[in-house]
Scaffold this motif. Sequence first.
Motif, PDB file in Angstrom:
ATOM      1  N   GLY A 184       1.715  -1.018   1.752  1.00 49.73           N
ATOM      2  CA  GLY A 184       2.167  -1.833   3.222  1.00 49.73           C
ATOM      3  C   GLY A 184       3.209  -0.760   4.009  1.00 49.73           C
ATOM      4  O   GLY A 184       3.456  -1.646   4.986  1.00 49.73           O
ATOM      5  N   ASP A 186       1.068  -5.957   9.361  1.00 51.07           N
ATOM      6  CA  ASP A 186       1.915  -6.909   8.942  1.00 51.07           C
ATOM      7  C   ASP A 186       3.313  -6.575   9.280  1.00 51.07           C
ATOM      8  O   ASP A 186       4.156  -7.316   9.728  1.00 51.07           O
ATOM      9  CB  ASP A 186       1.661  -7.723   7.527  1.00 51.07           C
ATOM     10  CG  ASP A 186       0.339  -8.417   7.396  1.00 51.07           C
ATOM     11  OD1 ASP A 186      -0.258  -8.798   8.657  1.00 51.07           O
ATOM     12  OD2 ASP A 186       0.071  -8.586   6.362  1.00 51.07           O
ATOM     13  N   ASN A 187       3.834  -5.490   8.651  1.00 52.67           N
ATOM     14  CA  ASN A 187       5.284  -5.131   8.970  1.00 52.67           C
ATOM     15  C   ASN A 187       5.429  -4.427  10.310  1.00 52.67           C
ATOM     16  O   ASN A 187       6.773  -3.920  10.188  1.00 52.67           O
ATOM     17  CB  ASN A 187       5.447  -4.254   7.788  1.00 52.67           C
ATOM     18  CG  ASN A 187       5.245  -4.937   6.448  1.00 52.67           C
ATOM     19  OD1 ASN A 187       5.525  -6.016   6.360  1.00 52.67           O
ATOM     20  ND2 ASN A 187       4.638  -4.103   5.336  1.00 52.67           N
ATOM     21  N   GLU A 215      -0.793   2.806   8.465  1.00 53.60           N
ATOM     22  CA  GLU A 215      -0.189   2.041   7.558  1.00 53.60           C
ATOM     23  C   GLU A 215      -0.893   2.375   6.057  1.00 53.60           C
ATOM     24  O   GLU A 215      -2.270   2.654   5.954  1.00 53.60           O
ATOM     25  CB  GLU A 215      -0.809   0.663   7.553  1.00 53.60           C
ATOM     26  CG  GLU A 215      -0.124  -0.481   6.636  1.00 53.60           C
ATOM     27  CD  GLU A 215      -0.747  -1.940   6.790  1.00 53.60           C
ATOM     28  OE1 GLU A 215       0.115  -2.856   6.638  1.00 53.60           O
ATOM     29  OE2 GLU A 215      -1.966  -1.954   6.570  1.00 53.60           O
ATOM     30  N   THR A 218       0.279  -6.497  15.516  1.00 55.75           N
ATOM     31  CA  THR A 218      -0.721  -7.530  15.167  1.00 55.75           C
ATOM     32  C   THR A 218      -1.893  -6.869  14.279  1.00 55.75           C
ATOM     33  O   THR A 218      -2.632  -7.526  13.526  1.00 55.75           O
ATOM     34  CB  THR A 218      -1.731  -7.954  16.077  1.00 55.75           C
ATOM     35  OG1 THR A 218      -2.538  -6.978  16.782  1.00 55.75           O
ATOM     36  CG2 THR A 218      -0.898  -8.733  17.277  1.00 55.75           C
ATOM     37  N   ARG A 240      10.364  -8.387   4.546  1.00 53.19           N
ATOM     38  CA  ARG A 240       9.138  -8.112   5.500  1.00 53.19           C
ATOM     39  C   ARG A 240       7.904  -9.020   5.270  1.00 53.19           C
ATOM     40  O   ARG A 240       7.612  -9.678   4.025  1.00 53.19           O
ATOM     41  CB  ARG A 240       8.756  -6.626   5.107  1.00 53.19           C
ATOM     42  CG  ARG A 240       8.060  -6.450   3.742  1.00 53.19           C
ATOM     43  CD  ARG A 240       7.836  -4.807   3.859  1.00 53.19           C
ATOM     44  NE  ARG A 240       7.067  -4.528   2.578  1.00 53.19           N
ATOM     45  CZ  ARG A 240       6.404  -3.183   2.533  1.00 53.19           C
ATOM     46  NH1 ARG A 240       6.596  -2.517   3.546  1.00 53.19           N
ATOM     47  NH2 ARG A 240       5.877  -3.017   1.678  1.00 53.19           N
ATOM     48  N   PRO A 241       7.148  -9.209   6.299  1.00 46.23           N
ATOM     49  CA  PRO A 241       6.014 -10.301   6.457  1.00 46.23           C
ATOM     50  C   PRO A 241       4.881 -10.145   5.088  1.00 46.23           C
ATOM     51  O   PRO A 241       4.493 -10.822   4.511  1.00 46.23           O
ATOM     52  CB  PRO A 241       5.353 -10.145   7.517  1.00 46.23           C
ATOM     53  CG  PRO A 241       6.779  -9.671   8.471  1.00 46.23           C
ATOM     54  CD  PRO A 241       7.377  -8.698   7.661  1.00 46.23           C
ATOM     55  N   SER A 242       4.657  -8.739   4.879  1.00 51.00           N
ATOM     56  CA  SER A 242       3.564  -8.629   4.053  1.00 51.00           C
ATOM     57  C   SER A 242       3.652  -8.910   2.479  1.00 51.00           C
ATOM     58  O   SER A 242       2.833  -9.662   1.819  1.00 51.00           O
ATOM     59  CB  SER A 242       3.194  -6.885   4.140  1.00 51.00           C
ATOM     60  OG  SER A 242       4.187  -6.287   3.279  1.00 51.00           O
TER      61      SER A 242
END
Lengths: 618, 50
Positions: free
Chosen positions: A270, A150-151, A265, A147, A174-176
């Motif tokens: 990211g 992002d990744n 991170e 949380t 990946r979400p970022s």
Amino acid sequence: MMDVGRHPRVELMTFSEVETVSGFVGNFHVTVRKKARYVDPTECTSCEECSKVCPVAVPDEYQQGFSSRKAIYIPFPQAVPSAFILDMDNCLGNNPIACGKCSDVCEKKCIDYDDQDELVNIEVGVIIAATGMDVYDPTEYDEYGYTRFDNVITSMEFERLICAGGPTGGNFMRPSDQERPKRIGFIQCVGSRSRDGRGNPYCSNICCMNTVKDTLLLCDHYPDTESSVFYMDIRAFGKGFEDMYMRSKEEGVKYIRGIPGEVVEDPKTGNLILTVENTTTGKLEQHELEMLVLSQGVIPRKDNDTIKKLLTLSSTSDGFIMESHPKLKPVDAPTKGIFIAGCVESPKDVKESVTQASAAAARASILLNAGKTKVEAITSQVNAELCNFCGICATVCPYNAILAPDRKAKKPPTIIQAACAGCGACAAECATDAITMRHFTDDQILAQIDAILSHKPHEHLITFACNWCSYAGGDNAGTSRLQYPTTSRLIRTMCSGRVDEKFVIRAFKMGAPMVLVSGCHFADCHYISAVHWTQKRMDRIWTKMEKLGIRPERLQLEWISAAEGQKFAKVMRDLEETVKQVTMEEIEHSMKVMAEEEIRMAEKKAKARPKPVAEVAV
Amino acid sequence: MAAKEFTFRCLKCGHEYQGMYDAKNVTERSCPKCRSNSIRRLPAGKAAKK
């Protein structure tokens, strides 16, 4: 699911909740709340016109929040029935100014904003509980950055991202930055096998093979991806699992033995920098990863307590529902006529769940086909003439097998023989001795005490041992050739909850230097929660002993399981030493005061009983 | 009824400790010192022996 939905003899009640369950094996009365769907499932053709015009967008729970759904939606593609459902919490409503668009476009006119929940009463012979599990939320493992980064995603989120039916249509990204990650790490045992106060101490059973499967998927779909798995142990114990694990290794997946201590991170890329001690080499390593997957554990459903209360079940210390016997009755619940299957009992994979479900269905069909069931030989019974209608028996019963008495109508409690399991807790708690047991009667147990203590009573340790655990623990000690003093004398009761206060009083009255009450550990109690009453009663007896000038230490309590032969022998050896410390003066004192107490209790019980009609008239 | 704090005494080794007790949610007791299960919940107001 589709097959079940189509089966002519299966009534599938989806989007429903069980409200109440009463009755007993063969005669359960169940009230089910069918929640309002606001869409008639028999008319809906799933044309999707309604969802196309719906202006509301909320995170899609099925896609783990990676995409959105409308307020009118199908929960997941294979949902049965294949009909839309209206999420009234997010719907703007039918006011034409606000919305009402879905209703306007629905040709079949199957949307009803005024739909109401419906309560349905059904009669069933047996119940199978297969309510599944939840997944562990790894947020509390702050060092992994879930949380925060992002990744960092969970294994459930990974499933959606790599699934062809997922939010990205199977395009793994990946979400970022929506780029395909090429270096992926998996951390095992997140929330499982933990002893640091976070997560759970048990193994979640399925995560290792799920990760092995995920790495193979990645190797298959994206051969240029580097996968690293950080683990404590890989538990590949099922059929073909070891081969699968070895195949993953041969495909180039790195398995690094060590659980990472920190993840940070790189804000520019990211990417995630993971620090881990490789326990195979003993060196500290850093790995730069483009995505990190937390292999989250399995936890009991949050509504397991409700299920336990509804079905009078018990749970293990982990919170999963306990079976009647781990080896001999693995799908039977302690309550007759109730069976369990799947992760409601413990974490397990699909194959095991299907096996257990088949077994539960077979066990259930045996009862249903027979149309009758054998009742336990050891059950309780009520002597209506002695009952003072206090109702404690109904409160104590772990099986809800006693219908409470009605004081006004002078109606004594009714014991449902088919539901009674014979623990005897009700008989032990009954203030007027109105409840007696068939077998293991008071007279039989008192006679054993008298017989044991008729000769050299001051040398004997009286032990009340429950049939299922402590007595079996004694057997275990014997078969293991463990030495313990010969002065201990065991009296078997079905449950430690059966040990009445008067048994303890009689033992001390007869000259016992010490008494031991032993039963199952709380999580192993064969009678759901009867053992809780043992502990409560012991508190009462200890207080009474102190008032009468007897050291409470002379009455001991131990929870000994069937496997704890060593504990049984040790307890016996320790108590032998304590017995030697009890003086003759103490024994004589307790014999005297307990004799008086026995008379006083008998008088108190006689007083508490209702007066015979003839006596009242006089 | 919420859980209340009580003093518990081990009847094997005499160790006393504070713990929560909820009559509706009884939990297994075990002495933190000697692991015995002969743990007596002392009546409220009964001070622990020092």
